[in-house]
Design an enzyme around this catalytic site. Structure first.
Site, mmCIF file in Angstrom:
data_model
loop_
_atom_site.group_PDB
_atom_site.id
_atom_site.type_symbol
_atom_site.label_atom_id
_atom_site.label_comp_id
_atom_site.label_asym_id
_atom_site.label_seq_id
_atom_site.Cartn_x
_atom_site.Cartn_y
_atom_site.Cartn_z
ATOM 1 N N GLY A 27 -17.230 -31.878 38.280
ATOM 2 C CA GLY A 27 -18.034 -31.406 39.400
ATOM 3 C C GLY A 27 -19.259 -30.650 38.905
ATOM 4 N N SER A 55 -14.094 -28.716 36.885
ATOM 5 C CA SER A 55 -15.364 -28.048 37.187
ATOM 6 C C SER A 55 -16.242 -27.992 35.956
ATOM 7 C CB SER A 55 -15.117 -26.622 37.685
ATOM 8 O OG SER A 55 -14.824 -25.755 36.598
ATOM 9 N N ASP A 56 -17.560 -27.960 36.180
ATOM 10 C CA ASP A 56 -18.428 -27.513 35.107
ATOM 11 C C ASP A 56 -18.104 -26.041 34.858
ATOM 12 O OD1 ASP A 56 -20.380 -27.483 33.144
ATOM 13 O OD2 ASP A 56 -21.845 -28.534 34.380
ATOM 14 N N TRP A 57 -18.523 -25.534 33.731
ATOM 15 C CA TRP A 57 -18.075 -24.205 33.305
ATOM 16 C C TRP A 57 -18.693 -23.124 34.211
ATOM 17 C CZ3 TRP A 57 -15.826 -27.879 31.275
ATOM 18 C CH2 TRP A 57 -14.879 -27.749 30.260
#
Length: 750
Positions: free
Chosen positions: A247, A280-282
């Site tokens: 995401g 998720s992206d970080w």
């Protein structure tokens, strides 16, 4: 529809040299012997094979153990359940190769000595090959390296559309065109996953700028979303069985993409049938219950206590308070267990072991680099270099020695081999030729001390573009006293970087002035650009007779570039994006819809990249699909298998290509389609097929290209479905979006 990749590959002979120096070439090449074609098939997603085991595992887990699997337990892994034999899901960055091992709870290197990896060419380089077989090679090779490092997931490929030439991650993305994008993305994902490791396709979706990327709300109409920004993601799900998706940071129509029900549930899972996990992206997660219910499976993040993540202690508290059901939590845990089974992480019997930084992988990197280099201009056939009587060559420019495996903000590669352009020439040139190297310009940034790069900001690094007098004089002296001068200019991975979009198209560090001054003292000068995104090369194009484009091109980049300059390799790269004359010619800038503030509306709609330039009759500096060769090709006998089709048919096109020059070489046949008098807005042309073919000098090859008529469909926003409009279509065949050599009419009927 089934995609077949009829691409001929360069068949290479790979020999090890006896030289022990790391800068010496260990990759040798020969002329191609025969074409190789392949249609790689994805591994099936066999959830039913281990469904009962997954259900048993979940029934034995505590709430805390389940939640532990839904968030980062270290910088690149979630939590496992050791007592039940459930391992952590171990991840690695992968756009340029497998990132070095970092600490468990921060970004500092772990200090390992066995994590040196192959540095692969950037995605822009791969896209410039226009070769899906090399996309499979790239994915398969990096997948092997991931397994050698005991990873379960590679955070790659990054397949967002290039919307602006200024994008900080343009070098890391493929292209501005959705068809080229998906045609490369599918074999790339299959290649990774053939090694029992998950590809994590990113960044889903409409993540097309770095400026305000963590907050900006992207507003794009539904038809543009479906036709431009989603096709590659959809193809990786339906045609490659991608095991995971990442995401994005930004919002879409008001909701963050890691908690966006429409994108993650309605489109990705319900419409496309995605069975994998969404990561998720970080630090891209902003809520607990909403995030989980709207589709995310694992929250990853930057350094803070892992139990403070939204899907950690907060989720346990929400479950105990009755705000979310444990059944909902079980659903996400089950998805994770399914993909762990899929890559044999739970039962490791027969799992791929992989290999790291091998000679075979360096050869893979070489093959990609060699086909990516683009010949932009070659007046008087200056290239390939004619060395008879040449005693000295001036090599000028910081980029001749600049290394790009590491740098900038974001993922890089720790490698023991990165051959620079200077080293490549030293490896390849006859011993009797003297190389005079001059740095020419200093890589300098403002607001810093000792010429160290400033901290990356969303405004981008600001350079000092004034040439250093001493460096300039050294360069001019070298040019004056050499038979040939080669300038290596362009950019680097500190200037083009994640988290920062560029401010303009200008070449940094005063390079344009340097190039002009060198050309004045030695007209026999070749200009080589090394960069990942378009720059303003108008003046340089006008004043130089020879212009070459290369990339951040991996461990063997210098050798590949030297082989092109010397003619051992005939360049066959094609631009995967449009190079504008002026930034305001590009659609996002012409419509004043970049970068936005709190929100950005994609006002250009469907007219992204060459679609805008060709439809609006704006002349680019270099068009999409452009690239010269040391030889010449002619297309003839262009025929379709019929003239009328229904929407269930497959259009077949045959094209004969003759190599009319003196060098063996490769050409890319490109087929664009237009629909006159359409009932909906359309671009003047859109790429719908291409193939890359090797043709020996003086010989001909006939190639076939297939277009399922359904590929001509537009997204009907009223019916929420794809529709093939009936009527006349124009097939336009050429070797760039602007060099069309044949047009043919077909008709689609009921």
């Amino acid at each position: 529809m089934k995609h077949i990749y009829p691409y001929s590959l360069l068949v290479l002979v790979f020999l090890l040299s006896c030289c022990k120096s790391e800068t010496k070439s260990e990759v040798q090449i020969s002329q191609p012997e025969k074409p190789i074609t392949s249609a790689h098939q994805p591994k099936p997603f066999n959830i039913s094979d281990f469904e009962s085991h997954v259900d048993t595992l979940i029934s034995q887990m505590t709430l805390e153990e389940k939640v532990g699997m839904l968030h980062g337990n270290s910088m690149f892994a979630n939590g496992g359940v050791e007592r039940l034999g459930v391992p952590e899901l171990r991840m690695a960055d992968g756009p340029l190769g497998i990132r070095e091992e970092i600490s468990e709870d921060n970004w500092s290197p772990a200090g390992w000595t066995n994590d040196f990896a192959t540095y692969y060419p950037a995605a822009g380089s791969l896209a410039a090959t226009w070769n899906p077989e090399l996309a499979y090679t790239f994915g398969n090779s990096v997948g092997q390296e991931a397994r050698a490092r005991h990873k379960d997931m590679v955070l790659s490929p990054a397949i967002n559309i290039i919307r602006t030439p200024l994008g900080g991650r343009t070098y890391e993305y493929f292209t501005e065109d959705p068809f080229l994008n998906k045609t490369l993305a599918v074999p790339f994902v299959i290649g990774i996953q053939d090694n029992d490791v998950m590809a994590c396709v990113k960044h889903f979706a409409v993540n097309n700028q770095e400026t305000n990327r963590g907050t900006v709300d992207v507003l794009v109409d539904e038809r543009t979303l479906r036709e431009i920004y989603l096709p590659a993601f959809e193809a990786t799900v339906k045609k490659a069985n991608a095991y995971s998706m990442m995401g994005a940071y930004n919002k879409f129509r008001g909701d963050y993409l890691c908690e966006n029900d429409y994108m993650l549930n309605t489109i990705l899972r319900d419409e496309w049938g995605f069975k994998g996990i969404i990561v998720s992206d970080w630090a891209a997660v902003h809520s607990t219950v909403k995030t989980l219910e709207n589709g995310l499976d694992i929250e990853m993040g930057t350094p803070k206590p892992f139990h403070e993540f939204f899907l950690a202690d907060k989720l346990i508290a929400a479950a105990k308070a009755g705000e979310i059901s444990e059944t909902e939590i079980d659903k996400h845990v089950k998805r994770i267990l399914n993909v762990l089974h899929q890559v044999k992480a739970i039962d490791s019997t027969g799992r791929t072991q992989g290999s790291l930084a091998t000679q075979a992988h360096f050869k893979d990197a070489y093959d990609i680099a060699a086909e990516s280099i683009i010949l932009l201009k070659n007046e008087n056939n200056t290239l390939p270099l004619q060395l008879e009587g040449v005693k000295s060559i001036a090599v000028i420019g910081n980029n001749a020695t600049k290394k790009n495996a590491l740098g900038g903000f974001g993922a890089g590669v720790k490698t023991n081999r990165e051959v620079t352009p200077l080293e490549g020439l030293q490896n390849r040139l006859p011993k009797g030729i003297t190389i005079q190297y001059a740095e020419g310009y200093l890589e300098r940034y403002s607001k810093n001390e000792n010429d160290q790069k400033e901290e990356v900001t969303l405004q981008g690094p600001t350079t000092i573009d004034q040439l250093d007098a001493t460096k300039l004089e050294e360069a001019l002296t070298a040019a004056k006293t050499s038979d040939i001068a080669i300038i290596f200019a362009g950019s680097n991975r500190d200037y083009e970087t994640e988290a920062s979009d560029r401010q303009n198209l200008n070449l940094p560090f005063g390079q344009e002035e340097l190039i002009q001054k060198v050309l004045e003292v030695n007209p026999n000068t070749i200009v080589v650009m090394i960069a990942g995104a378009p720059y303003d090369l108008g003046t340089i194009k006008d004043k130089s007779h020879t212009l070459v484009w290369s990339w951040f091109n991996g461990s063997e980049g210098g050798n590949a570039l030297a082989d092109v300059l010397l003619g051992t390799i005939n360049p066959s790269g094609k631009l995967p994006w449009t190079m504008p004359k002026h930034i305001n010619d590009s659609p996002a800038h012409a419509t004043n819809s970049f970068p936005g503030n709190e929100s950005v509306r994609y006002k250009e709609g469907l007219l992204v990249g060459y679609r805008w330039f060709d439809t609006k009759h704006i002349e680019p500096l270099y068009p999409f699909g452009y690239g010269l060769s040391y030889t010449s090709f002619e297309f003839s006998d262009i025929k379709t298998n019929q003239t009328e089709y229904t929407d269930t048919d497959i259009l077949s096109i045959k094209v004969t290509i003759e190599n009319t020059g003196k060098f063996d070489g490769k050409e890319v046949v490109q087929v664009y389609v237009s629909k006159p008098n359409s009932k909906v807005e359309r671009a003047s042309k859109a790429l719908k097929a291409f193939t890359k073919v090797h043709v020996d000098s003086g010989k001909t090859q006939t190639v076939s290209l297939e277009i399922p008529i359904k590929e001509l469909a537009f997204y009907n926003v009223d019916t929420k479905s794809w529709e093939v409009e009936k009527g006349v279509y124009i097939l336009q065949v050429g070797n760039s979006s602007r060099n069309i050599v044949s047009k043919q009419k077909i008709r689609v009927t009921e």
